[in-house]
Design a protein around this motif. Structure first.
Motif, short mmCIF file in Angstrom:
data_model
loop_
_atom_site.label_atom_id
_atom_site.label_comp_id
_atom_site.label_asym_id
_atom_site.label_seq_id
_atom_site.Cartn_x
_atom_site.Cartn_y
_atom_site.Cartn_z
N ARG A 288 0.83 -1.21 0.00
CA ARG A 288 0.00 0.00 0.00
C ARG A 288 0.87 1.26 0.00
N GLN A 289 2.05 1.16 0.63
CA GLN A 289 2.96 2.30 0.58
C GLN A 289 3.35 2.61 -0.86
N ARG A 290 3.66 1.57 -1.64
CA ARG A 290 4.03 1.77 -3.05
C ARG A 290 2.84 2.30 -3.84
N TYR A 291 1.67 1.73 -3.60
CA TYR A 291 0.47 2.21 -4.28
C TYR A 291 0.25 3.70 -4.01
N GLN A 292 0.36 4.05 -2.73
CA GLN A 292 0.10 5.45 -2.36
C GLN A 292 1.16 6.38 -2.93
N ARG A 293 2.41 5.91 -3.00
CA ARG A 293 3.47 6.73 -3.58
C ARG A 293 3.18 7.02 -5.04
N GLU A 294 2.68 6.02 -5.78
CA GLU A 294 2.32 6.24 -7.17
C GLU A 294 1.23 7.30 -7.30
N LEU A 295 0.21 7.19 -6.44
CA LEU A 295 -0.88 8.17 -6.49
C LEU A 295 -0.39 9.57 -6.08
N LYS A 296 0.43 9.62 -5.05
CA LYS A 296 0.97 10.91 -4.61
C LYS A 296 1.73 11.59 -5.73
N ASN A 297 2.54 10.83 -6.44
CA ASN A 297 3.31 11.40 -7.55
C ASN A 297 2.40 11.93 -8.65
N LEU A 298 1.31 11.22 -8.91
CA LEU A 298 0.35 11.68 -9.92
C LEU A 298 -0.33 12.97 -9.48
N TYR A 299 -0.69 13.05 -8.21
CA TYR A 299 -1.31 14.28 -7.70
C TYR A 299 -0.34 15.46 -7.77
N GLU A 300 0.92 15.20 -7.45
CA GLU A 300 1.92 16.27 -7.54
C GLU A 300 2.08 16.75 -8.98
N LYS A 301 2.06 15.80 -9.92
CA LYS A 301 2.14 16.16 -11.33
C LYS A 301 0.93 17.00 -11.74
N ALA A 302 -0.25 16.58 -11.33
CA ALA A 302 -1.46 17.33 -11.65
C ALA A 302 -1.42 18.73 -11.06
N ALA A 303 -0.90 18.85 -9.85
CA ALA A 303 -0.80 20.17 -9.21
C ALA A 303 0.14 21.09 -9.99
N HIS A 304 1.27 20.54 -10.45
CA HIS A 304 2.21 21.32 -11.27
C HIS A 304 1.53 21.82 -12.54
N ILE A 305 0.81 20.92 -13.21
CA ILE A 305 0.14 21.30 -14.46
C ILE A 305 -0.90 22.38 -14.21
N LYS A 306 -1.67 22.22 -13.15
CA LYS A 306 -2.72 23.20 -12.84
C LYS A 306 -2.12 24.58 -12.59
N ARG A 307 -1.02 24.62 -11.84
CA ARG A 307 -0.38 25.92 -11.57
C ARG A 307 0.11 26.56 -12.87
N ARG A 308 0.65 25.73 -13.76
CA ARG A 308 1.15 26.28 -15.02
C ARG A 308 0.01 26.79 -15.89
N LEU A 309 -1.09 26.05 -15.93
CA LEU A 309 -2.24 26.48 -16.72
C LEU A 309 -2.89 27.74 -16.14
N ALA A 310 -2.78 27.91 -14.83
CA ALA A 310 -3.39 29.06 -14.17
C ALA A 310 -2.55 30.34 -14.29
N ALA A 311 -1.31 30.20 -14.75
CA ALA A 311 -0.43 31.37 -14.89
C ALA A 311 -1.04 32.37 -15.87
#
Length: 458
Positions: A288-311
């Motif tokens: 579950r730690q590995r599963y959650q790490r994969e999801l966390k990384n995806l959320y971080e990527k989505a957050a980066h994209i959202k910030r860039r689109l909001a610029a």
């Protein structure tokens, strides 16, 4: 033992030499309790550590050998960091003067939010909450001990801080008041204080105003309104910081439940995503730690994209590099710039970034169900994909990349079983973009829609 592992002995004692800021740690036997508190007494028993700065006694700690070594690692690391990075500030937990346990989560919550905001300023080195918690644990201190000003100063010295920030809060009806004092660790005197007031429902606004005032008192130039908030949800913040309390108490399973609750309320609140991964590590649930790490990384990527689109202004990677060279940034600084925002290399236009965001959300939806049977998050992600597509129709319909965005919509229309909408969307793509690279997949979507509609043709 010096920095190279050599043992230095003096008068029969093992001595750790002075790291930066002239902090000296002595390991001996038991200590007597005297006025100055740093006098060794021969004998066995529990080990103690005497911490000195510039020849003055800072603190004597009673602990086992294992805990002593762990504490030394924390303290020496903080001392070296202080020398390397300059001015060190420690934010201690806030005192709940409300007398209502429902608001106890704000004690660590307000402190942690302030730590995050202060750490964004390069002029300061802020002691991390985890490091403070380690010191409390090694000394077997409780959170309430921090509310005593003398003890707080001693803790500040232990973490090599120049100033400590201590505070309290009170809530009456729907009103919130936060009082903060900035204390000089060397003298133990209060240098200044700030107060922030407002409605409890406006907690994050009140907290950001407090941060701006604290920065001003520390002589740091605050910029704007403090940037984007970690979350806009009080419920998510409460669940997260309740989980932090449980984690600190060693109740990892219960903490994981709270972190999951916070993440479901606000999936883009990244702290619960990270803490959930940590809780699985403590539970030794490594899958579950590995599963959650994969999801966390995806959320971080989505957050980066959202910030860039909001610029307000879109900038390509080439433009970012050109500006960086004009500013005279080194290759290492440019590398850090790219690492801070990986989307610079992943998409070169708003349309590409929009598609990348849709694709990332679809991955989150799929993995949330596959890994944790989290159908609520799955639904949220598909709903957001549809909203993104609607916005793109207004802003990006002339972009050559636009059909890629329309294609991603098909997955979410199928998920919600909006068969007629799926049929119409497929027909639009097949008529308007007949040479689209994924036409075979669109045909499959179209056939499924017709089947579900019973062959009807509107």
């Amino acid at each position: 033992m010096n920095c190279f592992g050599n043992v230095v002995r003096e008068s029969g004692q093992s001595r750790f030499p002075e790291p930066p800021q002239r902090i000296t740690a002595f390991m001996t036997g038991q200590y007597t309790t005297r006025k100055h508190g740093c006098h060794p007494r021969p004998g066995g028993g529990a080990r103690r550590i005497s911490l000195r700065r510039d020849g003055k006694c800072v603190m004597v700690i009673n602990m086992t050998r294992t805990k002593l070594i762990s504490a030394l690692i924390v303290m020496l690391a903080l001392a070296v960091s202080a020398q390397a990075d300059g001015r060190v500030v420690s934010v201690l937990y806030f005192e709940n003067t409300t007398g209502n346990a429902d608001y106890a989560w704000l004690s660590k919550g307000l402190a942690d939010m302030l730590i995050t905001d202060l750490a964004a300023h390069e002029e300061l080195t802020v002691v991390e909450r985890d490091d403070l918690q380690k010191i409390l644990r090694e000394q077997e201190r409780s959170v309430s001990d921090l509310f005593d000003e003398k003890t707080a100063v001693r803790i500040g010295k232990l973490v090599s801080a120049k100033e400590i920030v201590i505070g309290s809060y009170i809530i009456h009806n729907d009103g919130l008041r936060i009082d903060v004092k900035i204390v000089n660790v060397e003298t133990g005197t209060v240098e200044t204080g700030v107060r922030a007031e407002g409605k409890l429902g406006d907690l994050f606004t009140v907290q950001q105003r407090m941060t701006q005032d604290v920065l001003g008192k520390l002589g740091i130039q605050a910029t704007g309104d403090g940037g984007p908030r970690e979350t806009e949800s009080l419920a998510a913040a409460k669940a997260y910081y309740t989980g932090i309390d449980l984690m600190d108490a060693g109740s990892f399973e219960e903490a994981a439940v709270r972190f999951r609750e916070a993440a479901q309320i606000d999936p883009y609140y990244l702290k619960p995503q990270k803490s959930l991964e940590e809780s699985y590590a403590f539970l030794k649930d490594f899958k579950r730690q590995r599963y959650q790490r994969e999801l966390k990384n995806l959320y971080e990527k989505a957050a980066h994209i959202k910030r860039r689109l909001a610029a307000p202004e879109w900038r390509t990677y080439a433009q970012v590099l050109t500006d960086a060279y004009k500013q005279g940034l080194s290759q290492e600084e440019i590398k850090k710039l790219t690492e801070a925002d990986p989307t610079l290399l992943q998409c070169d236009s708003r349309a590409q970034c929009t598609w990348e965001l849709q694709h990332t959300l679809l991955n989150i939806a799929d993995k949330s169900v596959e890994y944790f049977e989290d159908t609520e998050t799955e639904k949220k992600m598909h709903r957001e994909i549809l909203l993104i597509t609607d916005r793109a129709r207004q802003e990006l319909n002339d972009d050559p990349f636009f059909p890629e965005i329309l294609y991603m919509e098909l997955f979410s229309l199928k998920y919600f079983e909006r068969w007629n909408d799926l049929r119409v969307a497929c027909e639009h793509l097949m008529i308007t973009y007949p040479d689209y690279r994924m036409m075979w997949a669109i045909e499959n979507f179209y056939e499924r829609a017709l089947k579900e509609l019973g062959g009807e043709d509107d």
